[in-house]
Design a protein around this motif. Structure first.
Motif, mmCIF file in Angstrom:
data_model
loop_
_atom_site.group_PDB
_atom_site.id
_atom_site.type_symbol
_atom_site.label_atom_id
_atom_site.label_comp_id
_atom_site.label_asym_id
_atom_site.label_seq_id
_atom_site.Cartn_x
_atom_site.Cartn_y
_atom_site.Cartn_z
ATOM 1 N N LYS A 72 0.833 -1.206 0.000
ATOM 2 C CA LYS A 72 0.000 0.000 0.000
ATOM 3 C C LYS A 72 0.865 1.252 0.000
ATOM 4 O O LYS A 72 0.676 2.165 -0.807
ATOM 5 C CB LYS A 72 -0.931 0.001 1.229
ATOM 6 N N THR A 73 1.831 1.281 0.922
ATOM 7 C CA THR A 73 2.708 2.442 0.993
ATOM 8 C C THR A 73 3.521 2.586 -0.287
ATOM 9 O O THR A 73 3.708 3.697 -0.802
ATOM 10 C CB THR A 73 3.642 2.319 2.212
ATOM 11 N N THR A 74 3.963 1.457 -0.815
ATOM 12 C CA THR A 74 4.734 1.489 -2.056
ATOM 13 C C THR A 74 3.914 2.124 -3.176
ATOM 14 O O THR A 74 4.411 2.976 -3.922
ATOM 15 C CB THR A 74 5.149 0.056 -2.446
ATOM 16 N N LEU A 75 2.638 1.741 -3.275
ATOM 17 C CA LEU A 75 1.786 2.306 -4.316
ATOM 18 C C LEU A 75 1.585 3.816 -4.098
ATOM 19 O O LEU A 75 1.639 4.601 -5.049
ATOM 20 C CB LEU A 75 0.435 1.571 -4.330
ATOM 21 N N LEU A 76 1.409 4.214 -2.841
ATOM 22 C CA LEU A 76 1.282 5.649 -2.550
ATOM 23 C C LEU A 76 2.546 6.390 -2.969
ATOM 24 O O LEU A 76 2.482 7.488 -3.529
ATOM 25 C CB LEU A 76 1.048 5.893 -1.055
ATOM 26 N N ASN A 77 3.696 5.787 -2.682
ATOM 27 C CA ASN A 77 4.959 6.435 -3.044
ATOM 28 C C ASN A 77 5.085 6.612 -4.548
ATOM 29 O O ASN A 77 5.634 7.610 -5.020
ATOM 30 C CB ASN A 77 6.147 5.625 -2.520
ATOM 31 N N VAL A 78 4.573 5.648 -5.293
ATOM 32 C CA VAL A 78 4.621 5.772 -6.747
ATOM 33 C C VAL A 78 3.681 6.902 -7.192
ATOM 34 O O VAL A 78 4.044 7.741 -8.019
ATOM 35 C CB VAL A 78 4.231 4.440 -7.428
ATOM 36 N N ILE A 79 2.491 6.944 -6.609
ATOM 37 C CA ILE A 79 1.522 7.971 -7.010
ATOM 38 C C ILE A 79 2.048 9.374 -6.684
ATOM 39 O O ILE A 79 1.871 10.312 -7.454
ATOM 40 C CB ILE A 79 0.159 7.726 -6.323
ATOM 41 N N SER A 80 2.735 9.499 -5.545
ATOM 42 C CA SER A 80 3.229 10.825 -5.171
ATOM 43 C C SER A 80 4.527 11.180 -5.888
ATOM 44 O O SER A 80 5.035 12.283 -5.735
ATOM 45 C CB SER A 80 3.440 10.910 -3.659
ATOM 46 N N GLY A 81 5.078 10.236 -6.645
ATOM 47 C CA GLY A 81 6.293 10.527 -7.385
ATOM 48 C C GLY A 81 7.553 10.353 -6.562
ATOM 49 O O GLY A 81 8.648 10.674 -7.018
ATOM 50 N N MET A 82 7.427 9.836 -5.345
ATOM 51 C CA MET A 82 8.604 9.634 -4.512
ATOM 52 C C MET A 82 9.382 8.400 -4.971
ATOM 53 O O MET A 82 10.557 8.263 -4.694
ATOM 54 C CB MET A 82 8.207 9.411 -3.054
ATOM 55 N N LEU A 83 8.676 7.496 -5.624
ATOM 56 C CA LEU A 83 9.297 6.239 -6.035
ATOM 57 C C LEU A 83 8.992 6.028 -7.504
ATOM 58 O O LEU A 83 7.846 6.136 -7.929
ATOM 59 C CB LEU A 83 8.711 5.091 -5.196
ATOM 60 N N ARG A 84 10.028 5.738 -8.276
ATOM 61 C CA ARG A 84 9.828 5.506 -9.696
ATOM 62 C C ARG A 84 9.448 4.036 -9.896
ATOM 63 O O ARG A 84 10.154 3.161 -9.417
ATOM 64 C CB ARG A 84 11.134 5.817 -10.424
#
Ligand SMILES: Nc1ncnc2c1ncn2[C@@H]1O[C@H](COP(=O)(O)OP(=O)(O)OP(=O)(O)O)[C@@H](O)[C@H]1O
Ligand SMILES: [Mg+2]
Lengths: 285, 331
Positions: A72-84
């Motif tokens: 869940k957190t990983t997906l949020l990080n992708v949506i916020s652009g923190m994680l490519r």
């Protein structure tokens, strides 16, 4: 462009009568397109997210539920652009997200306020970065939105956990982001404060046509707040099922006794149980 | 691990907000929303009961006590401190009076009385004050430059991988060499005795400040960095407004250690290569067989060192007012 970003005019009436679940909003639609994420673990590739496809319409309140570690957190990080993402892409409205852009702000579980800034300066931080002419004034407005204008000159450590989270919400909203990402924002609060915070959040959200992605482990909380619930599959994470919550708004805690509520709840419990058992069995072996 | 991201808002960025166009409309609307969402307003009838008036959890300051009460509370501590110091001076007095000689020899050691007499004489000597002032100036320059360079390089090394790759190995090699070991090299390197002494002082304090700053940057909570980036912080704003203040507690640990080492290095450098300075004064007293002056030099060095550390603590408290409230909250 400016036009699209400035807040939509909300008629006063919509506050009490917006019973249509998916409210019309002109910004904050999220398109997650075949996003997968791989991490390196002890030198081996480890798939945290299998290709995830997800569309969230502008202005919706969507909760993510799923066992711990399902991504869940990983997906949020992708949506916020923190994680490519390893593959796939995310778009917010028409803007591809490839790095942190102030289209979505995040409210974290706890301790995300800048401890060296007074409450008011925490909230003014975002507006100041974006060149707001009067960051202090904007901050004051948003502090009163969460009912904390009297605490402007205190440091975060002088506030209770619930108040800190309200400041975090004010700070996240102060740049008028089209999307608000909340990662277990009430997870560290006691049950009473949590209930009050949920009601507060709904009130604030009713007036901000912001899309909200809300991660939680609390099934009741998810149903009470959301238009839709995304139950996630685990190892690797992906969308297992999307469940609609056809309960009219405004909602009060009373709806938790309704028949629809229990039906949805049973369904969600079943789904999550399946996934949790999957992890359990795979570690047993 | 979060690494360097490009600047968040390019000029052509479609999401860039123009305050002129935005604020006015938004402001009024946000204000209306705020008013509407506030408990007890007319539009609010269907909303559930508003939360109770929030309560400040941590009382920021304890109740102020009267001066008398506070003195009374401090009395036992002051008494035991006086006793401890009194015992020390008494031992010193008797050891020098009876010229104790048990492997350690007190034959030539000045007595407290002699030291006091010389101190009274010296308090009229301009030369003596000049020596003190010269040492303080060397500390000011050496430590000051170490502070600026140590913090700046520490922030860059801690935050940017390429800078770290380029600079850190050199510092790792140089760090274990004590500042004093640099004395001969420094004398050759620098044009004057004065600059080489300042250089030694600088070297002594530079590494503790640098390393603690790097450590501070590395221990910044990644959640804060994420929050700042999401809120639109540019790379330089992130460094100045988030990384730097978040590292301040560690930086001040480095400054306190650095100040101690600066004095160690300064005194040694003054004794070895020096002209003037309180370390030079102390060593010269030995050569001139003015044994009481040695003790005076030592005491002055101790007091000046203490004052400098105290000044750092004061500046630290002034720059980090939030720590006081944190301590209060955590009890
Ligand atoms: N930076 C990383 N490097 C390696 N593995 C990671 C990293 N971040 C997350 N993971 C792994 O990816 C998986 C998903 O993690 P994630 O934090 O997204 O789960 P989550 O659903 O948010 O869990 P929780 O409910 O406990 O917060 C986990 O197995 C986690 O160990
Ligand atoms: Mg998580």
């Amino acid at each position: 462009m400016i036009e699209a970003l400035s807040k939509k005019e909300i008629p006063e009436a919509s506050m009490t009568q917006s019973t249509d679940r998916l409210r019309q909003s002109n910004r904050g639609a999220i398109h997650v397109d075949k996003v997968s994420v791989e991490f390196k673990r002890n030198g081996q590739a480890f798939s945290a997210l299998a290709p995830v496809d997800l569309n969230v319409e502008a202005g919706a309140f969507v909760s993510f539920l799923g066992p711990s570690g399902c991504g869940k957190t990983t997906l949020l990080n992708v949506i916020s652009g923190m994680l490519r993402p390893t593959t796939g892409s995310v778009q917010i409205d028409d803007t591809p997200v490839t790095r942190p852009i102030p289209l979505c702000n995040v409210v974290f579980q706890q301790h995300s306020l800048f401890p060296w800034m007074k409450v008011i300066d925490n909230v003014a931080f975002g507006p100041q970065q974006l060149g707001d002419g009067d960051p202090e004034g904007t901050a004051r407005t948003f502090l009163s939105l969460v009912g904390l204008d009297k605490f402007a000159t205190l440091y975060p450590a002088q506030l209770s956990g619930g108040m800190q989270q309200r400041v975090a919400i004010a700070r996240a909203l102060a740049t008028y982001p089209p999307v608000l990402l909340m990662d277990e924002p009430f997870g560290a609060l006691d049950a009473q404060t949590r209930t009050i915070m949920q009601e507060e959040l709904l009130k604030i959200w009713a007036n901000f046509s912001t899309t909200v992605i809300f991660v939680t482990h609390d099934i009741d909380e998810a149903i009470y707040l959301s238009d839709r619930i995304v139950v996630m599959r685990t190892a690797p994470g992906s969308v297992k099922e999307v469940i609609d919550v056809p309960i009219p708004r405004p909602r009060t805690p009373k709806i938790m006794q309704s028949e629809v509520f229990s039906r949805i709840r049973l369904r969600v419990i079943d789904l999550i149980r399946e996934e949790t058992l999957k992890i359990f069995n795979s570690t047993e072996r | 691990m979060l690494t360097v991201h490009p600047r968040l808002l390019e000029p052509d960025d479609p999401v860039e907000r123009t305050p002129v166009d935005r604020t006015q409309a938004d402001r009024t609307q946000a204000e209306r929303i705020a008013a509407a969402a506030l408990p007890g307003t007319a539009t609010d009838t269907t909303a559930p009961a508003s939360p109770p008036e929030p309560v400040v959890v941590a009382a920021p300051l304890p109740a102020r006590q009267g001066l008398g009460a506070r003195l009374l509370a401090a009395l036992p501590g002051m008494l035991s401190a006086a006793l401890s110091l009194g015992l020390f001076v008494a031992f010193w007095y008797f050891a020098t009076k009876y010229k104790l000689d048990f492997y350690i020899r007190f034959n030539n050691i000045p007595s407290p009385g002699e030291v006091w007499q010389n101190a009274v004489i010296l308090s009229d000597s301009v030369r003596f004050y000049e020596n003190m002032a010269i040492s303080m100036r060397r500390i000011l320059f050496g430590f000051g430059i170490a502070t600026v360079l140590g913090i700046a390089l520490g922030l860059l090394i801690g935050q940017y991988r390429p800078v770290r790759a380029l600079l850190f190995p050199v510092f790792e090699v140089l760090r274990p060499i004590p500042a004093i070991a640099w004395v001969p090299m420094a004398i050759m390197l620098w044009p004057s005795n004065e600059t080489s002494i300042v250089f030694i002082t600088f070297l002594g304090s530079f590494f503790p400040i640098l390393l603690n700053t790097i450590h501070g940057v590395n221990s910044v909570d990644p959640v804060l960095v994420r929050a700042a980036r999401c809120l639109g912080a540019s790379e330089s704003a992130l460094l100045r407004q988030v990384i730097l203040p978040a590292s301040l507690p560690h930086i001040f640990t480095g400054l306190a250690i650095g100040m101690g080492v600066a004095w160690v290095s300064l005194i040694a450098a003054e004794m070895i290569s020096g002209q003037y300075g309180i370390g030079y004064f102390t060593w010269e007293a030995y050569s001139l067989i003015e044994y009481a002056d040695i003790a005076i030099g030592m005491i002055v060095i101790g007091v000046l060192g203490l004052a400098c550390s105290g000044a750092i603590r004061l500046v630290g408290n002034a720059l980090m007012p939030w720590l006081a409230s944190q301590r209060g909250a955590e009890k």
